[in-house]
Design an enzyme around this catalytic site. Structure first.
Site, mmCIF file in Angstrom:
data_model
loop_
_atom_site.group_PDB
_atom_site.id
_atom_site.type_symbol
_atom_site.label_atom_id
_atom_site.label_comp_id
_atom_site.label_asym_id
_atom_site.label_seq_id
_atom_site.Cartn_x
_atom_site.Cartn_y
_atom_site.Cartn_z
ATOM 1 N N HIS A 99 45.003 53.983 30.226
ATOM 2 C CA HIS A 99 44.804 52.692 30.904
ATOM 3 C C HIS A 99 44.901 51.573 29.865
ATOM 4 O O HIS A 99 44.513 51.760 28.708
ATOM 5 C CB HIS A 99 43.442 52.672 31.605
ATOM 6 N N GLU A 143 51.341 49.493 35.661
ATOM 7 C CA GLU A 143 50.317 48.451 35.675
ATOM 8 C C GLU A 143 50.675 47.368 34.659
ATOM 9 O O GLU A 143 50.248 47.444 33.492
ATOM 10 C CB GLU A 143 48.958 49.053 35.300
HETATM 11 P P1 PGA Z 1 42.591 45.335 39.373
HETATM 12 O O1 PGA Z 1 42.619 46.486 38.239
HETATM 13 O O2 PGA Z 1 42.968 45.979 40.661
HETATM 14 O O3 PGA Z 1 41.194 44.819 39.339
HETATM 15 O O4 PGA Z 1 43.597 44.295 38.938
HETATM 16 C C1 PGA Z 1 43.589 47.488 38.254
HETATM 17 C C2 PGA Z 1 43.418 48.392 37.061
HETATM 18 O O5 PGA Z 1 43.021 47.905 35.976
HETATM 19 O O6 PGA Z 1 43.648 49.616 37.152
#
Ligand code: PGA
Length: 260
Positions: free
Chosen positions: A97, A168
């Site tokens: 992540h 992401e």
């Molecule tokens: P968010 O976070 O939906 O709050 O933008 C997503 C993530 O960090 O996996």
């Protein structure tokens, strides 16, 4: 009508909520909404502090850890050994992540963790994504490619189907998000991911991996993103802690799965 599509919805709770009581409440609401929603696979990724509590509360819950250590057990103060993780029967683990990468996790370490998870039979959810996008530059694709190549380094071709890739873009995540990612931007990267993995394993057929999107997904944009980008689901941060909002994301995904 025959249902053809299943969307994977991963609730990434990060270091929330504060209490076990709240964790159980949020979990129950999500599990109830998902039980009514054919075509949706719900995965909850609580912190380690709440993982065993939720496992005890529901033997059928599909859970994910938010990280995996390369250490099995032994004298490692502050570490959760992967043998302990195995005992919790978590089906998935989030690896790489951006918040872990910001804390120093390298592409190579992500690759080692991914190979370990696959060898243990735990499905990795590998997070990739660029920090910024410059207008007119394709540098973000170079970043994504090197993250993918390193992550899949120790994964054999037959295991590719066990991998989930979460795109992401860091600029679209959390309270500091610059803006929402557009579905066409997400779609472009999803196609690029399949191409990179296809080249990596020298296969002409579409690689069977699951690609999900994460970054400020909420009740307002979920249906639109799923429909327009073609991704296989979401990794949801903040909105997964708000039962009403998350239930709305679950029903929107169910509705689109039903129509597909
Ligand atoms: P968010 O976070 O939906 O709050 O933008 C997503 C993530 O960090 O996996």
């Amino acid at each position: 009508m025959k249902q053809t599509r299943t969307y994977l919805l991963v609730a990434n709770w990060k270091a929330n909520p504060h209490t076990v009581r709240e964790a159980k409440q949020i979990f129950t609401a999500a599990a109830r909404a998902a039980a009514r929603a054919r075509g949706v696979e719900l995965v909850v990724a609580p912190s380690y502090a709440h993982l065993s509590v939720l496992r005890a509360a529901s033997r059928t819950a599909v859970l994910a850890a938010q990280d995996i250590s390369l250490v099995a057990d032994g004298p490692h103060t502050g570490i959760v050994g992967f043998e302990q993780l195995l005992d919790l029967k978590t089906r998935y683990v989030i690896i790489g992540h951006s918040e872990r990468r910001a804390a120093g996790e390298t592409n190579e370490l992500v690759g080692e963790k991914c190979a370990l998870a696959v060898s243990l039979g735990i499905r990795p959810i590998i997070c990739i994504g660029e920090h910024t996008r410059e207008v007119g530059s394709t540098e973000y694709l170079t970043t994504i490619k090197s993250q993918l190549v390193a992550a899949f380094h120790g994964v054999s071709k037959s295991k590719v189907r066990d991998i989930v890739v979460a795109y992401e873009p860091v600029w679209a995540i959390g309270r500091d998000a610059v803006r929402d990612a557009r579905p066409d931007e997400i779609k472009e990267v999803a196609i690029f991911i399949r191409r990179v993995i296809g080249d990596l394993y020298e296969t002409k057929s579409v690689p069977p991996l699951t690609i999900i999107y994460g970054g400020s997904v909420d009740a307002k944009n979920a249906a639109y993103i799923l429909e327009e980008s073609g991704v296989d689901g979401f990794l949801v941060g903040r909105a997964s802690l708000e039962p009403k909002t998350f239930s709305a994301i679950i029903s929107a995904s169910h509705e689109i799965a039903r129509r597909s």
